[in-house]
Design a protein around this motif. Structure first.
Motif, mmCIF file in Angstrom:
data_model
loop_
_atom_site.group_PDB
_atom_site.id
_atom_site.type_symbol
_atom_site.label_atom_id
_atom_site.label_comp_id
_atom_site.label_asym_id
_atom_site.label_seq_id
_atom_site.Cartn_x
_atom_site.Cartn_y
_atom_site.Cartn_z
ATOM 1 N N LEU A 283 0.825 -1.214 0.000
ATOM 2 C CA LEU A 283 0.000 0.000 0.000
ATOM 3 C C LEU A 283 0.859 1.265 0.000
ATOM 4 N N LEU A 284 2.079 1.154 0.531
ATOM 5 C CA LEU A 284 2.972 2.302 0.585
ATOM 6 C C LEU A 284 3.901 2.372 -0.628
ATOM 7 N N SER A 285 3.838 1.385 -1.506
ATOM 8 C CA SER A 285 4.722 1.353 -2.666
ATOM 9 C C SER A 285 4.369 2.467 -3.650
ATOM 10 N N PRO A 286 5.349 2.970 -4.417
ATOM 11 C CA PRO A 286 5.061 4.044 -5.381
ATOM 12 C C PRO A 286 3.966 3.690 -6.376
ATOM 13 N N ALA A 287 3.893 2.416 -6.789
ATOM 14 C CA ALA A 287 2.885 2.033 -7.778
ATOM 15 C C ALA A 287 1.474 2.222 -7.243
ATOM 16 N N VAL A 288 1.213 1.738 -6.036
ATOM 17 C CA VAL A 288 -0.120 1.898 -5.442
ATOM 18 C C VAL A 288 -0.358 3.347 -5.044
ATOM 19 N N GLN A 289 0.641 3.981 -4.462
ATOM 20 C CA GLN A 289 0.494 5.370 -4.045
ATOM 21 C C GLN A 289 0.137 6.285 -5.218
ATOM 22 N N SER A 290 0.650 5.984 -6.391
ATOM 23 C CA SER A 290 0.356 6.811 -7.560
ATOM 24 C C SER A 290 -1.083 6.678 -8.033
ATOM 25 N N GLU A 291 -1.766 5.619 -7.618
ATOM 26 C CA GLU A 291 -3.168 5.416 -7.984
ATOM 27 C C GLU A 291 -4.132 6.117 -7.028
ATOM 28 N N SER A 295 -8.290 7.738 -7.352
ATOM 29 C CA SER A 295 -9.158 6.695 -6.817
ATOM 30 C C SER A 295 -9.893 7.165 -5.575
ATOM 31 N N MET A 296 -9.189 7.910 -4.700
ATOM 32 C CA MET A 296 -9.781 8.315 -3.427
ATOM 33 C C MET A 296 -9.762 9.821 -3.205
ATOM 34 N N PHE A 297 -9.264 10.581 -4.209
ATOM 35 C CA PHE A 297 -9.249 12.039 -4.140
ATOM 36 C C PHE A 297 -8.558 12.556 -2.876
ATOM 37 N N VAL A 298 -7.476 11.893 -2.528
ATOM 38 C CA VAL A 298 -6.580 12.348 -1.481
ATOM 39 C C VAL A 298 -5.162 12.241 -2.025
ATOM 40 N N GLU A 299 -4.182 12.665 -1.249
ATOM 41 C CA GLU A 299 -2.810 12.701 -1.718
ATOM 42 C C GLU A 299 -2.007 11.537 -1.150
ATOM 43 N N PRO A 300 -1.124 10.954 -1.936
ATOM 44 C CA PRO A 300 -0.250 9.911 -1.412
ATOM 45 C C PRO A 300 0.766 10.512 -0.454
ATOM 46 N N VAL A 301 1.273 9.686 0.456
ATOM 47 C CA VAL A 301 2.289 10.182 1.384
ATOM 48 C C VAL A 301 3.700 9.843 0.928
ATOM 49 N N ASN A 302 3.844 8.891 0.014
ATOM 50 C CA ASN A 302 5.161 8.508 -0.479
ATOM 51 C C ASN A 302 5.655 9.564 -1.458
ATOM 52 N N SER A 303 6.775 10.185 -1.138
ATOM 53 C CA SER A 303 7.272 11.297 -1.949
ATOM 54 C C SER A 303 7.714 10.873 -3.344
ATOM 55 N N THR A 304 7.876 9.569 -3.580
ATOM 56 C CA THR A 304 8.284 9.096 -4.910
ATOM 57 C C THR A 304 7.089 8.735 -5.790
#
Length: 346
Positions: A283-291, A295-304
């Motif tokens: 869930l914290l990986s860049p691939a999922v974070q970029s989605e 998908s949820m109209f919020v921002e990822p926390v992973n800077s990459t």
């Protein structure tokens, strides 16, 4: 959190997501992991199939109610959980869950790419996954000639307070976040005076977000007459993406924004702690974070992670959000809410 945005559209995002998930030998653990989440949890089709292909671990998602519901259930079953991982506990509820020993520690892969300000548990019992902001939105052309607000304090003015609609903090997550924003901004000595001014100058209080945005605010559907509403920083993103060729987009009152951070954690008592940890890593990986943004109209926390251009086009950067610590919230929420209720009974 943010269920209003997610329920307003179905975003179909296709494509496989692949990520390597390492870790200690977990061959003796069950190969099916149950993820408990609130009803607003959304990721693209194929997300967990890609995880299964990489790891051999199957994910079952069990969604129930809102964040308050899943946290209350997790507290009631602490040590003997009905799942293995919980997603959706936020900073408004975090301390309650930590005090009830709901989670066990897991230091997620990729945590070094997450800013320190969202790492609220030094023991890593929970891992930040996304963040968003509850903010005052407004339409400058719908204020009956009044100058638009430039600060939270401006909302005290009669011509603006009478145009403002927010939610009851006893019933509504964004309403509670706005109450916290006023406490963080004005302090213990000033927040009640701010609310008295709002009350005396005609603020509208609704039970929840839907009544405020869709029924009272001019930008809602079917919409109302109010030009200022407590909503989310992502509300203008939705308006921009789905407002047609020439969308009308709300503006954000920057200094009103209160950050909400959502976390995932390995549930204490799971018989698959290592595989549960691998799911959190994923869930914290860049691939999922970029989605996450579309998908949820919020921002990822992973800077990459990659922020889609169509999301960032309509996003207002929130660089200094208002905040209270989880401990402050846990120790004072009941009192603050009761004092707010008493203020509106005066």
């Amino acid at each position: 959190m943010f269920s209003h945005i997610r329920s307003m559209a179905v975003i179909v995002a296709m494509g496989a997501i692949a990520v390597g998930c390492g870790g200690a030998d977990s061959a003796a653990e069950p190969t099916t992991v149950t993820l408990l989440a609130h009803e607003s949890f959304v990721l693209p089709d194929g997300t967990f199939e890609a995880f299964t292909a990489e790891t051999g671990i199957t994910v079952e998602v069990l969604q129930t109610g809102d964040a308050g519901t899943i946290v209350a259930n997790a507290i009631a079953t602490a040590g003997d959980p009905v799942g293995d991982v919980l997603f959706g506990v936020d900073n408004l509820l975090l301390q309650r869950a930590l005090d009830a020993n709901v989670f066990v520690a897991h230091e997620a892969a990729g945590l070094d790419d997450v800013p320190d300000r969202v790492k609220l548990d030094p023991q890593n019992r929970v891992t930040p996954i996304d963040s968003g902001y509850v903010c005052v939105n407004y339409r400058a052309d719908a204020l009956n000639g009044a100058a638009p607000p430039t600060s939270l304090n401006d909302l005290r003015q009669p011509q603006l307070a009478s145009q403002f609609v927010t939610q009851n903090p006893e019933n509504s997550t964004p309403g509670l976040a706005f109450l916290f924003a006023t406490i963080a901004s004005f302090g213990e000595d000033g927040w009640k005076d701010f609310w008295r001014d709002l009350r005396d100058n005609g603020v509208t209080i609704t039970p929840g977000w839907n009544e405020a945005w869709n029924n009272a605010y001019v930008g809602g559907d079917p919409g109302g007459t109010k030009g200022i509403v407590n909503s989310y920083a992502s509300s203008p993103v939705f308006e921009g993406l789905f407002g047609g060729d020439d969308p009308v987009v709300s503006e954000i009152l920057i200094d009103s924004c209160f950050e909400q951070i959502e976390f995932a954690g390995v549930l204490a008592g799971t018989d698959a702690p290592q595989n549960a940890g691998k799911l959190i890593d994923y869930l914290l990986s860049p691939a999922v974070q970029s989605e996450i943004p579309l998908s949820m109209f919020v921002e990822p926390v992973n800077s990459t992670a990659t922020i889609p251009e169509e999301f960032s086009t309509w996003t207002t950067p929130i660089t200094s959000p208002l905040a209270l610590t989880p401990t402050e919230i846990a120790e004072n929420q009941a009192r603050w809410t009761q004092e707010w209720l008493e203020l509106f009974r005066e």
